[in-house]
Design an enzyme around this catalytic site. Structure first.
Site, PDB file in Angstrom:
ATOM      1  N   SER A  85       0.825  -1.213   0.000  1.00  0.00           N
ATOM      2  CA  SER A  85       0.000   0.000   0.000  1.00  0.00           C
ATOM      3  C   SER A  85       0.860   1.263   0.000  1.00  0.00           C
ATOM      4  O   SER A  85       1.521   1.603   0.986  1.00  0.00           O
ATOM      5  CB  SER A  85      -0.939   0.023   1.205  1.00  0.00           C
ATOM      6  OG  SER A  85      -1.660   1.235   1.185  1.00  0.00           O
TER       7      SER A  85
ATOM      8  N   HIS B  12      -0.687  -1.323  -4.193  1.00  0.00           N
ATOM      9  CA  HIS B  12      -2.048  -0.961  -3.785  1.00  0.00           C
ATOM     10  C   HIS B  12      -2.130   0.569  -3.720  1.00  0.00           C
ATOM     11  O   HIS B  12      -1.361   1.217  -3.020  1.00  0.00           O
ATOM     12  CB  HIS B  12      -2.330  -1.603  -2.427  1.00  0.00           C
ATOM     13  CG  HIS B  12      -3.719  -1.449  -1.927  1.00  0.00           C
ATOM     14  ND1 HIS B  12      -4.758  -2.242  -2.358  1.00  0.00           N
ATOM     15  CD2 HIS B  12      -4.255  -0.584  -1.029  1.00  0.00           C
ATOM     16  CE1 HIS B  12      -5.874  -1.876  -1.734  1.00  0.00           C
ATOM     17  NE2 HIS B  12      -5.591  -0.866  -0.924  1.00  0.00           N
TER      18      HIS B  12
ATOM     19  N   ASP C  95      -4.409   3.672  -2.903  1.00  0.00           N
ATOM     20  CA  ASP C  95      -5.597   4.073  -2.138  1.00  0.00           C
ATOM     21  C   ASP C  95      -6.074   5.471  -2.507  1.00  0.00           C
ATOM     22  O   ASP C  95      -5.412   6.455  -2.174  1.00  0.00           O
ATOM     23  CB  ASP C  95      -5.264   4.083  -0.643  1.00  0.00           C
ATOM     24  CG  ASP C  95      -5.189   2.688  -0.054  1.00  0.00           C
ATOM     25  OD1 ASP C  95      -6.141   1.914  -0.223  1.00  0.00           O
ATOM     26  OD2 ASP C  95      -4.166   2.383   0.598  1.00  0.00           O
TER      27      ASP C  95
ATOM     28  N   MET D 143      -8.691   8.348  -1.811  1.00  0.00           N
ATOM     29  CA  MET D 143      -9.674   8.790  -0.801  1.00  0.00           C
ATOM     30  C   MET D 143     -10.129  10.198  -1.137  1.00  0.00           C
ATOM     31  O   MET D 143      -9.307  11.045  -1.485  1.00  0.00           O
ATOM     32  CB  MET D 143      -9.025   8.814   0.583  1.00  0.00           C
ATOM     33  CG  MET D 143      -8.439   7.492   1.006  1.00  0.00           C
ATOM     34  SD  MET D 143      -7.695   7.655   2.638  1.00  0.00           S
ATOM     35  CE  MET D 143      -6.942   6.045   2.833  1.00  0.00           C
TER      36      MET D 143
ATOM     37  N   HIS E 215      -7.683   1.032  -5.228  1.00  0.00           N
ATOM     38  CA  HIS E 215      -8.745   0.901  -4.222  1.00  0.00           C
ATOM     39  C   HIS E 215      -9.426   2.261  -4.110  1.00  0.00           C
ATOM     40  O   HIS E 215      -8.872   3.200  -3.532  1.00  0.00           O
ATOM     41  CB  HIS E 215      -8.114   0.475  -2.886  1.00  0.00           C
ATOM     42  CG  HIS E 215      -9.081   0.365  -1.752  1.00  0.00           C
ATOM     43  ND1 HIS E 215      -8.690   0.253  -0.437  1.00  0.00           N
ATOM     44  CD2 HIS E 215     -10.445   0.351  -1.727  1.00  0.00           C
ATOM     45  CE1 HIS E 215      -9.755   0.180   0.348  1.00  0.00           C
ATOM     46  NE2 HIS E 215     -10.827   0.244  -0.409  1.00  0.00           N
TER      47      HIS E 215
ATOM     48  N   MET F 149     -11.821   4.677  -2.594  1.00  0.00           N
ATOM     49  CA  MET F 149     -12.650   4.990  -1.422  1.00  0.00           C
ATOM     50  C   MET F 149     -13.290   6.348  -1.703  1.00  0.00           C
ATOM     51  O   MET F 149     -12.943   7.362  -1.088  1.00  0.00           O
ATOM     52  CB  MET F 149     -11.785   5.004  -0.157  1.00  0.00           C
ATOM     53  CG  MET F 149     -11.393   3.613   0.296  1.00  0.00           C
ATOM     54  SD  MET F 149     -10.043   3.624   1.485  1.00  0.00           S
ATOM     55  CE  MET F 149      -8.659   3.680   0.359  1.00  0.00           C
TER      56      MET F 149
ATOM     57  N   MET G 259     -12.504  -5.201   3.992  1.00  0.00           N
ATOM     58  CA  MET G 259     -11.734  -4.254   4.814  1.00  0.00           C
ATOM     59  C   MET G 259     -11.599  -4.816   6.224  1.00  0.00           C
ATOM     60  O   MET G 259     -12.590  -5.206   6.845  1.00  0.00           O
ATOM     61  CB  MET G 259     -12.434  -2.894   4.871  1.00  0.00           C
ATOM     62  CG  MET G 259     -12.366  -2.081   3.584  1.00  0.00           C
ATOM     63  SD  MET G 259     -10.694  -1.804   2.949  1.00  0.00           S
ATOM     64  CE  MET G 259      -9.911  -0.881   4.275  1.00  0.00           C
TER      65      MET G 259
ATOM     66  N   ASP H  12      -7.395  -5.816   3.794  1.00  0.00           N
ATOM     67  CA  ASP H  12      -6.701  -4.519   3.797  1.00  0.00           C
ATOM     68  C   ASP H  12      -6.898  -3.832   5.141  1.00  0.00           C
ATOM     69  O   ASP H  12      -8.026  -3.528   5.528  1.00  0.00           O
ATOM     70  CB  ASP H  12      -7.309  -3.681   2.650  1.00  0.00           C
ATOM     71  CG  ASP H  12      -6.647  -2.325   2.471  1.00  0.00           C
ATOM     72  OD1 ASP H  12      -5.603  -2.078   3.093  1.00  0.00           O
ATOM     73  OD2 ASP H  12      -7.212  -1.519   1.689  1.00  0.00           O
TER      74      ASP H  12
HETATM   75  C1  DX5 Z   1      -6.962   2.122   4.596  1.00  0.00           C
HETATM   76  C2  DX5 Z   1      -6.329   1.767   3.276  1.00  0.00           C
HETATM   77  C3  DX5 Z   1      -5.237   0.780   3.399  1.00  0.00           C
HETATM   78  C4  DX5 Z   1      -4.039   1.223   4.200  1.00  0.00           C
HETATM   79  C5  DX5 Z   1      -3.468  -0.002   4.846  1.00  0.00           C
HETATM   80  O1  DX5 Z   1      -8.134   2.807   4.388  1.00  0.00           O
HETATM   81  O2  DX5 Z   1      -7.308   1.231   2.394  1.00  0.00           O
HETATM   82  O3  DX5 Z   1      -4.827   0.284   2.134  1.00  0.00           O
HETATM   83  O4  DX5 Z   1      -3.048   1.842   3.437  1.00  0.00           O
HETATM   84  O5  DX5 Z   1      -2.451   0.395   5.686  1.00  0.00           O
HETATM   85  P1  DX5 Z   1      -1.852  -0.504   6.836  1.00  0.00           P
HETATM   86  O6  DX5 Z   1      -1.276  -1.731   6.203  1.00  0.00           O
HETATM   87  O7  DX5 Z   1      -0.812   0.397   7.428  1.00  0.00           O
HETATM   88  O8  DX5 Z   1      -2.968  -0.797   7.784  1.00  0.00           O
HETATM   89 ZN    ZN Z   2      -6.649   0.103   0.586  1.00  0.00          ZN
END
Ligand code: DX5
Ligand code: ZN
Length: 215
Positions: free
Chosen positions: A8, A33, A35, A37, A66, A68, A137, A175
């Site tokens: 990630s 990965h 993310d 947001m 991913h 969000m 999740m 995740d």
């Molecule tokens: C959280 C993200 C994850 C995050 C995971 O909302 O979707 O992908 O980066 O991070 P760790 O492995 O540090 O929990």
């Molecule tokens: Zn994620």
């Protein structure tokens, strides 16, 4: 199914992003990965299209996006065109889940659907024969570095049981809060893609860490 590790990027040192990506790829991470947001579906805002655009051409791993974000159908085309391998959207964020799946298929990317900790597997089960991956999740989405929620393990087990029962082969990704202690638990429950941010990027020996996560 072989277990994959998806690194990630949220936990990377952005001052030296390309070095960071090479470092985890050389350590054996299978996917990156990514993310996204939007500050609406989740509290924080991370990064999005311009960042993907600048990394994808020489990213050493397939990019596991991913989303969000609310209203994912509006954005999936851009992410697909920018070289995403998988695009995973949240079931809770889509007005018409089937329409997003169809659109992703048309775009030629792998289709992922994700559920937050409080969303039951029954909410996405009707789509199981149309997806390439289910993302369960294991923390509340929105931040890296959170503590794994053990109550999510049951959902992984349920999804894996339904997958076997129906003879399907979509991957199950987990995740949030994945580390040396939680990795064996999620693998035993049936997960086969482990996202790791903090634990992998901050590891002193990333190669050993990828091996440990893979099990
Ligand atoms: C959280 C993200 C994850 C995050 C995971 O909302 O979707 O992908 O980066 O991070 P760790 O492995 O540090 O929990
Ligand atoms: Zn994620």
């Amino acid at each position: 199914m072989d277990t994959l590790v998806s690194a990630s990027m949220l936990a990377a040192d952005f001052r030296q992003l390309s070095t960071e990506l090479s470092r985890v790829a050389e350590a054996g991470a299978d996917w990156l990965h990514f993310d996204v947001m939007d500050g609406v579906f989740v509290k924080s805002i991370s990064f999005g299209e311009p960042v993907l655009k600048s990394i994808y051409a020489d990213c050493p791993m397939p990019i596991d996006v991913h989303l969000m974000i609310v209203d994912p159908i509006r954005y999936v085309e851009n992410y697909a065109k920018m070289g995403a391998y998988n695009i995973t959207f949240h079931a809770e964020a889509a007005e018409d889940i089937g329409a997003v799946i169809d659109k992703l298929r048309q775009l030629g990317v792998k289709v992922g659907i994700s559920v937050k900790p409080a969303t039951p597997i029954s909410a996405v089960e009707p789509y199981f024969d149309r997806i390439d991956m289910l993302l369960v999740m294991t923390v509340e989405p929105g931040f890296g570095g959170q503590v794994f929620l053990p109550e999510t393990l049951d959902k992984v087990r349920q999804a894996a049981a339904i997958r076997a029962e129906r003879g399907l082969s979509f991957r199950i990704e987990v995740d949030g809060g994945i580390n040396g202690e939680t990795a064996p638990l999620v693998r035993d429950a049936g997960a086969d893609v482990l996202v790791s941010g903090t634990y992998l990027f901050k590891a002193a020996d990333p190669q050993a860490t990828v091996k440990e996560l893979r099990g």
